[in-house]
Design an enzyme around this catalytic site. Structure first.
Site, PDB file in Angstrom:
ATOM      1  N   SER A 138       0.602  -1.010   0.351  1.00  0.00           N
ATOM      2  CA  SER A 138       0.098   0.190  -0.146  1.00  0.00           C
ATOM      3  C   SER A 138       0.696   0.747   0.146  1.00  0.00           C
ATOM      4  CB  SER A 138      -1.039   0.392   0.966  1.00  0.00           C
ATOM      5  OG  SER A 138      -1.443  -0.952   1.140  1.00  0.00           O
TER       6      SER A 138
ATOM      7  N   SER B  13      -3.831   2.027   2.180  1.00  0.00           N
ATOM      8  CA  SER B  13      -3.999   3.740   1.565  1.00  0.00           C
ATOM      9  C   SER B  13      -5.354   3.576   1.973  1.00  0.00           C
ATOM     10  CB  SER B  13      -3.458   3.339   0.200  1.00  0.00           C
ATOM     11  OG  SER B  13      -2.072   3.280  -0.052  1.00  0.00           O
ATOM     12  N   ALA B  14      -6.332   2.654   2.051  1.00  0.00           N
ATOM     13  CA  ALA B  14      -7.873   3.240   2.308  1.00  0.00           C
ATOM     14  C   ALA B  14      -7.832   3.466   3.590  1.00  0.00           C
ATOM     15  CB  ALA B  14      -8.393   1.657   1.628  1.00  0.00           C
TER      16      ALA B  14
ATOM     17  N   HIS C  83     -10.098  -3.258  -3.271  1.00  0.00           N
ATOM     18  CA  HIS C  83     -10.114  -4.861  -4.452  1.00  0.00           C
ATOM     19  C   HIS C  83     -11.929  -4.805  -4.961  1.00  0.00           C
ATOM     20  CE1 HIS C  83      -6.166  -5.488  -3.125  1.00  0.00           C
ATOM     21  NE2 HIS C  83      -6.506  -6.202  -2.018  1.00  0.00           N
TER      22      HIS C  83
END
Length: 275
Positions: free
Chosen positions: A57, A108-109, A146
């Site tokens: 990430s 990162s989310a 995803h």
């Protein structure tokens, strides 16, 4: 030289590495041993460098100074990104008070959602378990990544926030920095550039041979239909994936500047392979 390469059991990663891992694209410089792990496991492995090259990430780059970011192989959203799902519509203030399932603290989310709504109550779980946890009421909401970004309706949930849309407006249209590939800096910039070109050729080969690359990627479909996987791959394997360019690099730097201003990451020194 033999190098270890880590990637996730996800269709977009498989698509990118299709040419390389099937021998359709070869390099006189490298033989590759690939390791498949969930993205959060790869993030954690990278903090104590085990793999020569690995998908991580973008958020994880704040904690892995021993790696250099490759210019190819990045997953960038174009006005879309991770989403928050729930059983019912909520206002932003209500979302801030929720317990939200996240796919890992180094994703990162998670960092992007913190930048958007501030710190919040969360529970970590495997990304594939989040839709069910939301549907069954184990959590108030779920931060999904995803292909679950596309299948939430089939899973009985609704979309209440698109973090990618927020980022697009906040930054004036920069691509959403989510995942990238990194290589051990100790291997030297000449080797890094050679592998970067090798990966770029593999990605381009997949794009030029779309049906065959999708056939290969379907082994990581997790039971989702081909149409959905094709849509997902086309979302996250794009021109910025082949080479992040100035916009991709700017988006990564902007993410870290914003996160540092809010004390969400430690001091960092980004190393990105030169053009």
């Amino acid at each position: 030289m033999e190098i270890s390469v880590g990637h996730t059991p996800d269709s977009d990663d498989a698509f990118m590495f299709y040419g390389m891992f099937t021998g359709k694209v070869v390099s006189p410089d490298f033989t590759v041993k690939h390791v498949i792990e969930d993205i959060e496991k790869l993030n954690r492995k990278a903090t104590n460098p085990e793999l020569d090259v690995t998908a991580v990430s973008v958020h994880a780059c704040a904690y892995i100074p021993g790696y250099t970011i490759l210019r190819s192989g990045g997953s960038f959203g174009i006005r879309y990104g991770p989403i928050v799902t729930a059983k019912k519509q909520m206002t932003l203030d209500e979302i801030k008070k929720c317990k939200i399932a996240i796919p890992g603290k180094m994703t990162s989310a998670f960092l992007l959602l913190q930048l958007m709504i501030g710190k919040f109550d969360y529970v970590e779980m495997n990304f594939s378990d989040i839709p069910e946890a939301v549907r069954d009421g184990k959590v108030d909401a779920g931060l999904v990544i995803h292909e679950t970004q596309l299948s939430y309706q089939q899973e009985g949930n609704i979309k209440i926030v698109d973090v990618g849309e927020w980022w697009d407006k906040e930054t004036g249209g920069l691509p959403v920095p989510l995942g990238i590939n990194v290589m051990k800096t100790s291997l030297g910039m000449d080797t890094i550039h050679k592998f970067d070109r090798y990966l770029q050729e593999s990605i381009q080969y997949g794009l030029d041979n779309l049906d065959a690359a999708l056939d290969y990627a379907m082994q990581y479909s997790r039971g989702k239909p081909r149409e959905l996987i094709e849509k997902f791959v086309k979302m996250y394997v794009n021109n910025v994936t082949v080479n992040m360019g100035d916009k991709g690099e700017e988006s990564i730097r902007r993410l870290f500047e914003m996160a540092k201003q809010k004390n969400l990451i430690p001091e960092f020194g980004l190393s990105i392979a030169i053009k």
